[in-house]
Enzyme design. Structure first.
Site, PDB file in Angstrom:
ATOM      1  N   LYS A 198       0.833  -1.202   0.000  1.00 39.70           N
ATOM      2  CA  LYS A 198       0.000   0.000   0.000  1.00 39.70           C
ATOM      3  C   LYS A 198       0.868   1.252   0.000  1.00 39.70           C
ATOM      4  O   LYS A 198       0.608   2.194  -0.745  1.00 39.70           O
ATOM      5  CB  LYS A 198      -0.938  -0.010   1.221  1.00 39.70           C
ATOM      6  CG  LYS A 198      -2.089  -1.011   1.063  1.00 39.70           C
ATOM      7  CD  LYS A 198      -2.849  -1.259   2.349  1.00 39.70           C
ATOM      8  CE  LYS A 198      -3.887  -2.371   2.108  1.00 39.70           C
ATOM      9  NZ  LYS A 198      -4.509  -2.861   3.323  1.00 39.70           N
ATOM     10  N   GLN A 252      -5.436  -1.683   9.310  1.00 35.04           N
ATOM     11  CA  GLN A 252      -5.248  -3.014   8.746  1.00 35.04           C
ATOM     12  C   GLN A 252      -5.956  -4.062   9.612  1.00 35.04           C
ATOM     13  O   GLN A 252      -5.790  -4.076  10.837  1.00 35.04           O
ATOM     14  CB  GLN A 252      -3.742  -3.312   8.637  1.00 35.04           C
ATOM     15  CG  GLN A 252      -3.397  -4.618   7.976  1.00 35.04           C
ATOM     16  CD  GLN A 252      -3.672  -4.638   6.484  1.00 35.04           C
ATOM     17  OE1 GLN A 252      -3.857  -3.616   5.839  1.00 35.04           O
ATOM     18  NE2 GLN A 252      -3.715  -5.828   5.918  1.00 35.04           N
ATOM     19  N   ASP A 285     -11.413   2.440   3.085  1.00 35.52           N
ATOM     20  CA  ASP A 285     -11.723   1.013   2.948  1.00 35.52           C
ATOM     21  C   ASP A 285     -13.192   0.795   2.570  1.00 35.52           C
ATOM     22  O   ASP A 285     -13.570  -0.291   2.121  1.00 35.52           O
ATOM     23  CB  ASP A 285     -11.482   0.285   4.287  1.00 35.52           C
ATOM     24  CG  ASP A 285     -10.118  -0.396   4.375  1.00 35.52           C
ATOM     25  OD1 ASP A 285      -9.631  -0.873   3.334  1.00 35.52           O
ATOM     26  OD2 ASP A 285      -9.574  -0.465   5.490  1.00 35.52           O
TER      27      ASP A 285
HETATM   28  N1  LIG Z   1      -8.305  -2.598   6.463  1.00 33.83           N
HETATM   29  C1  LIG Z   1      -7.972  -3.530   5.564  1.00 33.83           C
HETATM   30  N2  LIG Z   1      -8.161  -3.267   4.253  1.00 33.83           N
HETATM   31  C2  LIG Z   1      -7.832  -4.190   3.310  1.00 33.83           C
HETATM   32  O1  LIG Z   1      -8.008  -3.947   2.087  1.00 33.83           O
HETATM   33  C3  LIG Z   1      -7.282  -5.449   3.730  1.00 33.83           C
HETATM   34  C4  LIG Z   1      -7.116  -5.663   5.095  1.00 33.83           C
HETATM   35  N3  LIG Z   1      -7.478  -4.713   5.991  1.00 33.83           N
HETATM   36  N4  LIG Z   1      -6.602  -6.839   5.541  1.00 33.83           N
HETATM   37  C5  LIG Z   1      -6.143  -7.860   4.625  1.00 33.83           C
HETATM   38  C6  LIG Z   1      -6.861  -7.818   3.293  1.00 33.83           C
HETATM   39  C7  LIG Z   1      -6.118  -8.491   2.184  1.00 33.83           C
HETATM   40  N5  LIG Z   1      -5.789  -7.456   1.235  1.00 33.83           N
HETATM   41  C8  LIG Z   1      -4.984  -7.611   0.127  1.00 33.83           C
HETATM   42  C9  LIG Z   1      -4.422  -6.542  -0.530  1.00 33.83           C
HETATM   43  C10 LIG Z   1      -3.545  -6.714  -1.593  1.00 33.83           C
HETATM   44  C11 LIG Z   1      -3.204  -7.958  -2.018  1.00 33.83           C
HETATM   45  C12 LIG Z   1      -2.235  -8.120  -3.126  1.00 33.83           C
HETATM   46  O2  LIG Z   1      -1.608  -7.179  -3.563  1.00 33.83           O
HETATM   47  N6  LIG Z   1      -2.028  -9.332  -3.631  1.00 33.83           N
HETATM   48  C13 LIG Z   1      -1.069  -9.635  -4.682  1.00 33.83           C
HETATM   49  C14 LIG Z   1       0.090 -10.479  -4.168  1.00 33.83           C
HETATM   50  C15 LIG Z   1       0.787  -9.902  -2.981  1.00 33.83           C
HETATM   51  C16 LIG Z   1       1.800 -10.894  -2.397  1.00 33.83           C
HETATM   52  O3  LIG Z   1       2.743 -11.253  -3.105  1.00 33.83           O
HETATM   53  O4  LIG Z   1       1.596 -11.295  -1.238  1.00 33.83           O
HETATM   54  C17 LIG Z   1      -1.750 -10.458  -5.767  1.00 33.83           C
HETATM   55  O5  LIG Z   1      -2.779 -11.091  -5.476  1.00 33.83           O
HETATM   56  O6  LIG Z   1      -1.265 -10.451  -6.889  1.00 33.83           O
HETATM   57  C18 LIG Z   1      -3.783  -9.031  -1.392  1.00 33.83           C
HETATM   58  C19 LIG Z   1      -4.672  -8.858  -0.342  1.00 33.83           C
HETATM   59  C20 LIG Z   1      -6.260  -6.279   1.692  1.00 33.83           C
HETATM   60  N7  LIG Z   1      -6.903  -6.421   2.839  1.00 33.83           N
END
Ligand SMILES: Nc1nc(=O)c2c([nH]1)NC[C@@H]1CN(c3ccc(C(=O)N[C@@H](CCC(=O)O)C(=O)O)cc3)C=[N+]21
Ligand SMILES: NC(=O)C1=CN([C@@H]2O[C@H](COP(=O)(O)OP(=O)(O)OC[C@H]3O[C@@H](n4cnc5c(N)ncnc54)[C@H](OP(=O)(O)O)[C@@H]3O)[C@@H](O)[C@H]2O)C=CC1
Ligand SMILES: [Mg+2]
Length: 293
Positions: free
Chosen positions: A61, A105, A128
């Site tokens: 982020k 988070q 969010d």
């Molecule tokens: N307040 C809050 N807001 C959120 O938006 C929030 C949260 N808490 N807690 C956890 C979950 C999960 N989440 C992700 C964000 C980006 C990837 C992301 O970038 N994924 C990449 C891979 C990243 C890697 O390599 O680990 C992909 O799928 O290609 C995944 C999951 C947001 N969340």
């Protein structure tokens, strides 16, 4: 050439490529707004505790913000931070005119009640889209700040160029942060929506008639490839880290690719779009605060 059923493979809905494109536009708008108002859009990210996966997301982020010209304020708090202390910080950030967006988070440590935290955030800074005010706005067909993951899924669906009106959509998972707001987004777009959850009987029968599947149960491989209707759109929200460090989703990707018309990969599908929509929401929140919309 896709001349034979056996060799059919789905079109990939590339969340990485779409993210790169959208982040370019978001960065351009952020630069214009910075020029016009004399300050950059600002996002405050709060993380409590040291869950390694959460730190990876938070790092992504911050990097996304930097590249888009959004100022990020980082608050890394120890795991034993009291709820009262966290509420105090949120109150300060609510008042801080340089902060347009606030994100806490999740999940937070057990002694912190997520509902209390979410409700403490100024709805105009709730990038969010988790605050009941913003969920209610979406439910009432007047969306304001929209939940990032469902909003990102809608952008991916738009890439297919298909009209969603009357489409049979099946969402698997009914959480506050993914399944429920996803249903509201699809309903707003004119789709026919079914939400499956823990108490749903015969999940397979629901998936088999779906023209759009949104998989968000958080269960690796729950959705069998052979259940997918020929030509369906499959959006896989699930993220699971395997022992070798690689990532996979809730859908059996290889099998599902033989039936689906469109499918999102994991990684490179929904995940990058979630962060992209967070950046878009921060720019939108900035505009709300400076009265630019
Ligand atoms: N307040 C809050 N807001 C959120 O938006 C929030 C949260 N808490 N807690 C956890 C979950 C999960 N989440 C992700 C964000 C980006 C990837 C992301 O970038 N994924 C990449 C891979 C990243 C890697 O390599 O680990 C992909 O799928 O290609 C995944 C999951 C947001 N969340
Ligand atoms: N790509 C991204 O940007 C993001 C990915 N994620 C990932 O998405 C997944 C879901 O996240 P989240 O919504 O937070 O998870 P939750 O655990 O909060 O919610 C899961 C939902 O799925 C339901 N469910 C669980 N098992 C089944 C089953 N066997 N059949 C049908 N429904 C089931 C649960 O039902 P019940 O309510 O009855 O318990 C619940 O509604 C996770 O893998 C998470 O890592 C999450 C956020 C963003
Ligand atoms: Mg199989």
């Amino acid at each position: 050439m896709r001349s034979h059923m056996d060799t059919h493979t789905a079109n990939i809905l590339d969340g990485k490529a779409l993210s790169d494109r959208l982040r370019g536009e978001i960065g351009k708008e952020a630069a214009e707004l910075t020029q016009k108002h004399g300050r950059a859009p600002g996002l405050a990210v709060i993380i409590v505790g040291n869950d390694p996966a959460s730190h990876v997301y938070v790092k992504n982020k911050k990097l996304g913000c930097e590249k888009a010209g959004i100022h990020s304020f980082s608050h890394e708090l120890p795991a034993d931070t009291s709820q009262q202390h966290l509420l105090g910080l949120i109150s300060e950030l609510n008042q801080n005119p340089k902060v347009d967006g606030i994100l806490v988070q999740l999940p937070a440590p057990k002694h912190i009640d997520p509902e209390t935290i979410i409700e403490a955030i100024d709805p105009g800074k709730d990038v969010d889209g988790f605050h009941p005010y913003n969920v209610g706005r979406l439910a009432a067909r007047q969306p304001s700040l929209r939940s990032c993951t469902p909003y990102g899924c809608m952008k991916l669906l738009a890439e297919t160029g298909l009209d969603l009106h009357g489409m049979e959509c099946v969402i698997v998972g009914a959480s506050n942060i993914v399944g429920r707001p996803m249903a509201l987004e699809l309903l707003l777009a004119g789709a026919t929506v079914t939400i499956c959850h823990r108490f749903t009987e015969n999940l397979q029968s629901h998936i088999e008639r779906a023209e759009i599947v949104i998989a968000a149960a958080g269960k690796r491989g729950l959705i069998k490839g052979e259940w997918i209707k020929q030509g369906a759109i499959v959006i896989d929200v699930g993220i699971h880290r395997l022992e070798d460090g690689s990532l996979t989703g809730d859908v059996e990707f290889d099998e599902a690719s033989k039936k689906a018309g469109w499918i999102t990969p994991v990684p490179g599908g929904v995940g990058p779009m979630t962060i992209t929509m967070l950046l878009a929401n921060t720019v939108q929140a900035f505009k709300i605060h400076v009265g630019d919309e």
